[in-house]
Design a protein around this motif. Structure first.
Motif, PDB file in Angstrom:
ATOM      1  N   ALA A   1       0.824  -1.212   0.000  1.00  0.00           N
ATOM      2  CA  ALA A   1       0.000   0.000   0.000  1.00  0.00           C
ATOM      3  C   ALA A   1       0.858   1.262   0.000  1.00  0.00           C
ATOM      4  CB  ALA A   1      -0.930   0.001   1.205  1.00  0.00           C
ATOM      5  N   VAL A   2       2.044   1.175   0.576  1.00  0.00           N
ATOM      6  CA  VAL A   2       2.936   2.329   0.664  1.00  0.00           C
ATOM      7  C   VAL A   2       3.672   2.555  -0.659  1.00  0.00           C
ATOM      8  CG1 VAL A   2       4.964   3.282   1.833  1.00  0.00           C
ATOM      9  CG2 VAL A   2       3.209   2.088   3.161  1.00  0.00           C
ATOM     10  N   VAL A   3       4.157   1.493  -1.259  1.00  0.00           N
ATOM     11  CA  VAL A   3       4.983   1.636  -2.461  1.00  0.00           C
ATOM     12  C   VAL A   3       4.208   1.378  -3.753  1.00  0.00           C
ATOM     13  CG1 VAL A   3       7.136   1.147  -1.264  1.00  0.00           C
ATOM     14  CG2 VAL A   3       5.858  -0.726  -2.304  1.00  0.00           C
ATOM     15  N   LYS A   4       2.902   1.279  -3.653  1.00  0.00           N
ATOM     16  CA  LYS A   4       2.064   0.978  -4.816  1.00  0.00           C
ATOM     17  C   LYS A   4       2.431   1.860  -6.010  1.00  0.00           C
ATOM     18  CE  LYS A   4      -2.697   0.539  -6.289  1.00  0.00           C
ATOM     19  NZ  LYS A   4      -4.097   0.646  -5.915  1.00  0.00           N
ATOM     20  N   GLY A   5       2.670   1.200  -7.141  1.00  0.00           N
ATOM     21  CA  GLY A   5       2.981   1.924  -8.364  1.00  0.00           C
ATOM     22  C   GLY A   5       4.445   2.275  -8.547  1.00  0.00           C
ATOM     23  N   LEU A   6       5.270   1.964  -7.555  1.00  0.00           N
ATOM     24  CA  LEU A   6       6.699   2.264  -7.654  1.00  0.00           C
ATOM     25  C   LEU A   6       7.516   0.974  -7.638  1.00  0.00           C
ATOM     26  CD1 LEU A   6       7.129   5.147  -5.028  1.00  0.00           C
ATOM     27  CD2 LEU A   6       7.073   5.365  -7.513  1.00  0.00           C
ATOM     28  N   VAL A   7       8.611   0.968  -8.358  1.00  0.00           N
ATOM     29  CA  VAL A   7       9.615  -0.075  -8.191  1.00  0.00           C
ATOM     30  C   VAL A   7      10.531   0.425  -7.086  1.00  0.00           C
ATOM     31  CG1 VAL A   7      11.591  -1.231  -9.258  1.00  0.00           C
ATOM     32  CG2 VAL A   7       9.500  -0.838 -10.579  1.00  0.00           C
ATOM     33  N   ALA A   8      10.830  -0.450  -6.133  1.00  0.00           N
ATOM     34  CA  ALA A   8      11.711  -0.096  -5.027  1.00  0.00           C
ATOM     35  C   ALA A   8      12.764  -1.178  -4.859  1.00  0.00           C
ATOM     36  CB  ALA A   8      10.910   0.051  -3.737  1.00  0.00           C
ATOM     37  N   THR A   9      14.006  -0.769  -4.641  1.00  0.00           N
ATOM     38  CA  THR A   9      15.072  -1.720  -4.362  1.00  0.00           C
ATOM     39  C   THR A   9      16.055  -1.090  -3.386  1.00  0.00           C
ATOM     40  OG1 THR A   9      16.664  -3.269  -5.330  1.00  0.00           O
ATOM     41  CG2 THR A   9      16.459  -1.116  -6.404  1.00  0.00           C
ATOM     42  N   ALA A  10      16.437  -1.854  -2.383  1.00  0.00           N
ATOM     43  CA  ALA A  10      17.281  -1.342  -1.305  1.00  0.00           C
ATOM     44  C   ALA A  10      18.726  -1.802  -1.462  1.00  0.00           C
ATOM     45  CB  ALA A  10      16.742  -1.805   0.043  1.00  0.00           C
ATOM     46  N   ARG A  11      19.635  -0.940  -1.017  1.00  0.00           N
ATOM     47  CA  ARG A  11      21.055  -1.271  -0.972  1.00  0.00           C
ATOM     48  C   ARG A  11      21.615  -0.794   0.356  1.00  0.00           C
ATOM     49  NH1 ARG A  11      19.181  -3.416  -4.771  1.00  0.00           N
ATOM     50  NH2 ARG A  11      20.090  -3.781  -6.813  1.00  0.00           N
ATOM     51  N   ASN A  12      22.474  -1.619   0.978  1.00  0.00           N
ATOM     52  CA  ASN A  12      23.098  -1.156   2.215  1.00  0.00           C
ATOM     53  C   ASN A  12      24.138  -0.096   1.880  1.00  0.00           C
ATOM     54  OD1 ASN A  12      25.782  -2.265   1.908  1.00  0.00           O
ATOM     55  ND2 ASN A  12      25.018  -4.245   2.583  1.00  0.00           N
ATOM     56  N   TRP A  13      24.563   0.637   2.894  1.00  0.00           N
ATOM     57  CA  TRP A  13      25.414   1.801   2.647  1.00  0.00           C
ATOM     58  C   TRP A  13      26.763   1.418   2.051  1.00  0.00           C
ATOM     59  CZ3 TRP A  13      23.032   6.008   1.939  1.00  0.00           C
ATOM     60  CH2 TRP A  13      23.738   7.203   1.796  1.00  0.00           C
ATOM     61  N   ASN A  14      27.295   0.251   2.414  1.00  0.00           N
ATOM     62  CA  ASN A  14      28.546  -0.192   1.802  1.00  0.00           C
ATOM     63  C   ASN A  14      28.383  -0.306   0.294  1.00  0.00           C
ATOM     64  OD1 ASN A  14      29.888  -0.377   4.264  1.00  0.00           O
ATOM     65  ND2 ASN A  14      29.323  -2.514   4.549  1.00  0.00           N
ATOM     66  N   THR A  15      27.266  -0.879  -0.149  1.00  0.00           N
ATOM     67  CA  THR A  15      27.009  -1.024  -1.581  1.00  0.00           C
ATOM     68  C   THR A  15      26.771   0.331  -2.224  1.00  0.00           C
ATOM     69  OG1 THR A  15      26.158  -3.261  -1.277  1.00  0.00           O
ATOM     70  CG2 THR A  15      25.499  -2.112  -3.292  1.00  0.00           C
ATOM     71  N   VAL A  16      26.043   1.207  -1.548  1.00  0.00           N
ATOM     72  CA  VAL A  16      25.824   2.571  -2.060  1.00  0.00           C
ATOM     73  C   VAL A  16      27.168   3.230  -2.369  1.00  0.00           C
ATOM     74  CG1 VAL A  16      25.033   4.893  -1.413  1.00  0.00           C
ATOM     75  CG2 VAL A  16      23.591   2.899  -0.923  1.00  0.00           C
TER      76      VAL A  16
END
Length: 184
Positions: free
Chosen positions: A159-174
């Protein structure tokens, strides 16, 4: 004009599902005409350069189509320029230098993450975990890591991210992706 981008693939190589070997991902990107293709880890991070005057959205769509053609399943992707990744890190409201990489995450979105999407989340109920919004990104401070984060679950509800693609990365990867996309 040559520009360097990072491709962030969502939900691949997890528990043996949706396998995308990094050598084959490099082949896919090279097949699209991109150069200097490099991958980072096995979790769907690639860096490439291109002369194409295409938008991030066009590059993303081309990559998603090529992955589907090669592997037989669709993978949500985000393509972001190195300058954008650096700006995200520079704008981080949390003291990244004082935290372990597993404690801080950037959740990248395909579009704006308007504050209204997150209005129903009682932030105090999740302390000491916190989040802040930026330009198509959510910064997530999870002191015990993302795997144990209750707030991480809350901000990623459909319900929060509806319509969006979301992908997370930890700060080391960032930070590593920023390093890899630096144009000398």
């Amino acid at each position: 004009m040559t520009k360097t981008y990072a491709a962030l693939l969502r939900g691949i190589n997890v528990s043996g599902h949706r396998k995308v070997p990094m050598a084959e991902l490099r082949d896919v990107l090279e097949g699209l005409g991109h150069r200097d293709v490099r991958t980072y880890l096995q979790s769907g991070n690639a860096v490439f350069t291109t002369d194409a005057a295409a938008s991030e959205e066009t590059l993303t769509a081309g990559l998603e189509d090529a992955i589907e053609s090669r592997f037989g399943f669709r993978v949500d992707c985000l393509v972001r320029g190195g300058d954008y990744l650096a700006a995200v890190a520079d704008a981080c409201p949390f003291p990244a230098a004082e935290l372990e990489g597993k404690q801080l995450h950037a959740v990248y979105y395909s579009g704006p993450a308007a504050p209204e999407r997150f209005a129903s989340i009682d932030r105090d109920a999740y302390l000491p975990e916190e989040f802040a919004l930026g330009d198509r990104v959510l910064y997530l401070y999870a002191p015990d890591g993302l795997g144990r984060s209750r707030l991480g679950e809350a901000v990623s509800r459909p319900a929060v991210v509806k319509g969006l693609v979301a992908t997370a990365r930890n700060w080391n990867t960032v930070l590593r992706l920023i390093e890899m996309t630096r144009e000398d």
